[in-house]
Design a protein around this motif. Sequence first.
Motif, PDB file in Angstrom:
ATOM      1  N   PRO A 191       0.860  -0.858  -0.443  1.00 30.74           N
ATOM      2  CA  PRO A 191       0.147  -0.354  -0.030  1.00 30.74           C
ATOM      3  C   PRO A 191       0.808   1.444   0.187  1.00 30.74           C
ATOM      4  O   PRO A 191       0.864   2.007  -0.733  1.00 30.74           O
ATOM      5  CB  PRO A 191      -0.903  -0.063   1.119  1.00 30.74           C
ATOM      6  CG  PRO A 191      -0.737  -1.477   1.823  1.00 30.74           C
ATOM      7  CD  PRO A 191       0.392  -2.217   1.275  1.00 30.74           C
ATOM      8  N   ASP A 192       1.983   1.275   1.321  1.00 29.77           N
ATOM      9  CA  ASP A 192       2.976   2.412   1.307  1.00 29.77           C
ATOM     10  C   ASP A 192       3.467   2.889  -0.219  1.00 29.77           C
ATOM     11  O   ASP A 192       3.750   4.203  -0.849  1.00 29.77           O
ATOM     12  CB  ASP A 192       3.734   3.211   2.379  1.00 29.77           C
ATOM     13  CG  ASP A 192       4.563   1.513   2.043  1.00 29.77           C
ATOM     14  OD1 ASP A 192       3.993   0.590   1.601  1.00 29.77           O
ATOM     15  OD2 ASP A 192       5.548   1.961   2.815  1.00 29.77           O
ATOM     16  N   ALA A 193       4.102   2.020  -1.088  1.00 28.45           N
ATOM     17  CA  ALA A 193       4.652   2.117  -2.870  1.00 28.45           C
ATOM     18  C   ALA A 193       3.332   2.424  -3.242  1.00 28.45           C
ATOM     19  O   ALA A 193       4.015   3.200  -4.294  1.00 28.45           O
ATOM     20  CB  ALA A 193       5.261   0.646  -2.373  1.00 28.45           C
ATOM     21  N   GLN A 194       2.416   1.724  -2.902  1.00 29.90           N
ATOM     22  CA  GLN A 194       1.672   2.636  -4.470  1.00 29.90           C
ATOM     23  C   GLN A 194       0.591   4.080  -3.472  1.00 29.90           C
ATOM     24  O   GLN A 194       0.752   4.357  -4.820  1.00 29.90           O
ATOM     25  CB  GLN A 194      -0.122   1.658  -4.565  1.00 29.90           C
ATOM     26  CG  GLN A 194       0.266   0.255  -4.471  1.00 29.90           C
ATOM     27  CD  GLN A 194      -1.210  -0.177  -4.530  1.00 29.90           C
ATOM     28  OE1 GLN A 194      -2.174   0.305  -4.873  1.00 29.90           O
ATOM     29  NE2 GLN A 194      -0.684  -2.001  -5.438  1.00 29.90           N
ATOM     30  N   PHE A 195       1.064   4.087  -2.696  1.00 33.79           N
ATOM     31  CA  PHE A 195       0.448   5.868  -1.767  1.00 33.79           C
ATOM     32  C   PHE A 195       1.788   6.911  -2.971  1.00 33.79           C
ATOM     33  O   PHE A 195       1.583   7.776  -3.794  1.00 33.79           O
ATOM     34  CB  PHE A 195       0.487   5.460  -1.211  1.00 33.79           C
ATOM     35  CG  PHE A 195      -1.009   5.477   0.155  1.00 33.79           C
ATOM     36  CD1 PHE A 195      -1.736   4.551  -1.506  1.00 33.79           C
ATOM     37  CD2 PHE A 195      -0.949   4.718   0.979  1.00 33.79           C
ATOM     38  CE1 PHE A 195      -2.916   4.039  -0.476  1.00 33.79           C
ATOM     39  CE2 PHE A 195      -1.627   3.888   1.490  1.00 33.79           C
ATOM     40  CZ  PHE A 195      -2.893   3.459   0.407  1.00 33.79           C
ATOM     41  N   GLY A 204      -9.198   1.053 -10.811  1.00 37.86           N
ATOM     42  CA  GLY A 204      -8.771   0.292 -11.620  1.00 37.86           C
ATOM     43  C   GLY A 204      -7.948  -0.689 -10.646  1.00 37.86           C
ATOM     44  O   GLY A 204      -7.036  -1.430 -11.130  1.00 37.86           O
ATOM     45  N   GLY A 205      -8.331  -1.130  -9.483  1.00 36.42           N
ATOM     46  CA  GLY A 205      -7.551  -1.747  -8.854  1.00 36.42           C
ATOM     47  C   GLY A 205      -6.627  -1.256  -8.097  1.00 36.42           C
ATOM     48  O   GLY A 205      -6.375  -0.122  -8.015  1.00 36.42           O
ATOM     49  N   GLY A 206      -6.056  -1.839  -7.276  1.00 33.97           N
ATOM     50  CA  GLY A 206      -4.674  -1.538  -5.870  1.00 33.97           C
ATOM     51  C   GLY A 206      -5.586  -0.890  -4.317  1.00 33.97           C
ATOM     52  O   GLY A 206      -7.404  -0.691  -4.367  1.00 33.97           O
ATOM     53  N   TYR A 207      -4.657  -0.099  -3.794  1.00 33.15           N
ATOM     54  CA  TYR A 207      -5.241   0.320  -2.609  1.00 33.15           C
ATOM     55  C   TYR A 207      -5.410   1.562  -2.848  1.00 33.15           C
ATOM     56  O   TYR A 207      -6.353   2.167  -2.159  1.00 33.15           O
ATOM     57  CB  TYR A 207      -3.741   0.484  -1.481  1.00 33.15           C
ATOM     58  CG  TYR A 207      -3.322  -0.809  -1.069  1.00 33.15           C
ATOM     59  CD1 TYR A 207      -4.390  -1.692  -0.232  1.00 33.15           C
ATOM     60  CD2 TYR A 207      -2.392  -2.011  -2.281  1.00 33.15           C
ATOM     61  CE1 TYR A 207      -3.967  -3.412  -0.095  1.00 33.15           C
ATOM     62  CE2 TYR A 207      -2.509  -3.111  -1.541  1.00 33.15           C
ATOM     63  CZ  TYR A 207      -2.791  -3.675  -0.409  1.00 33.15           C
ATOM     64  OH  TYR A 207      -2.128  -5.423  -0.324  1.00 33.15           O
ATOM     65  N   GLY A 208      -5.006   2.398  -3.820  1.00 31.73           N
ATOM     66  CA  GLY A 208      -5.731   4.292  -3.818  1.00 31.73           C
ATOM     67  C   GLY A 208      -5.499   4.993  -5.061  1.00 31.73           C
ATOM     68  O   GLY A 208      -4.626   4.146  -6.047  1.00 31.73           O
ATOM     69  N   ALA A 209      -5.886   5.555  -5.511  1.00 32.34           N
ATOM     70  CA  ALA A 209      -6.255   6.495  -6.563  1.00 32.34           C
ATOM     71  C   ALA A 209      -6.377   8.149  -6.343  1.00 32.34           C
ATOM     72  O   ALA A 209      -7.159   8.541  -4.737  1.00 32.34           O
ATOM     73  CB  ALA A 209      -7.049   6.385  -7.709  1.00 32.34           C
TER      74      ALA A 209
END
Length: 195
Positions: free
Chosen positions: A45-49, A132-137
């Motif tokens: 999650p932190d890497a996606q953010f 689009g999926g993932g933890y956040g946009a």
Amino acid sequence: VHAVAGCDKPEVLMLNKTPIGRRVRQTGYEVITLSALASPERSAPDAQFAASFEKTQKLLRTIGTDFRNVARTWWWLGDILPYYADFNQVRRNFFAHAGVRLARAGNLAPGQASVETGLPPASTGIGIAAAGGGYGAVDVVAVSGDASRIAYYPVAGNQRSPCEYGSAFSRASSIDVLSGRTVFVSGTADIDPEG
């Protein structure tokens, strides 16, 4: 829905042949909106953010502005409660690196604006998963050119600056545009039993 009047047709902004935003040109400034910027290719999650912040900053720079001139963000965080502390840490770290100053109430009275650039935007974390999926946009509204068109309101009423308790956003912001003033109010919730 965002609508504008008194200007030419908005320009569509593209990323990898996908529409990701709009730019409205006015005399001396532009209003930019970006939508659904995410990085689901990252695992944590932190890497996606962090990657979403970096992607947004890169796009803003290619069109002549940066995060210091963002008036409003909406963060789509599907499972908001378990990851909100991580998200806030990533946001604070990114802002420190990007030159966005964490706004403390200081000598500002509730509802008083700060028209200096580089303060955190108004923002809302929404507990709905990114399309689009993932933890956040993230969705963004920014100004390029005359940044003095943005005013930031770090405090509001009895709500102190979120930067004082580990978050990083302004209670509200506004932009002055051709059609008038647009006010963006952050998502606001009680943070203790007294509200």
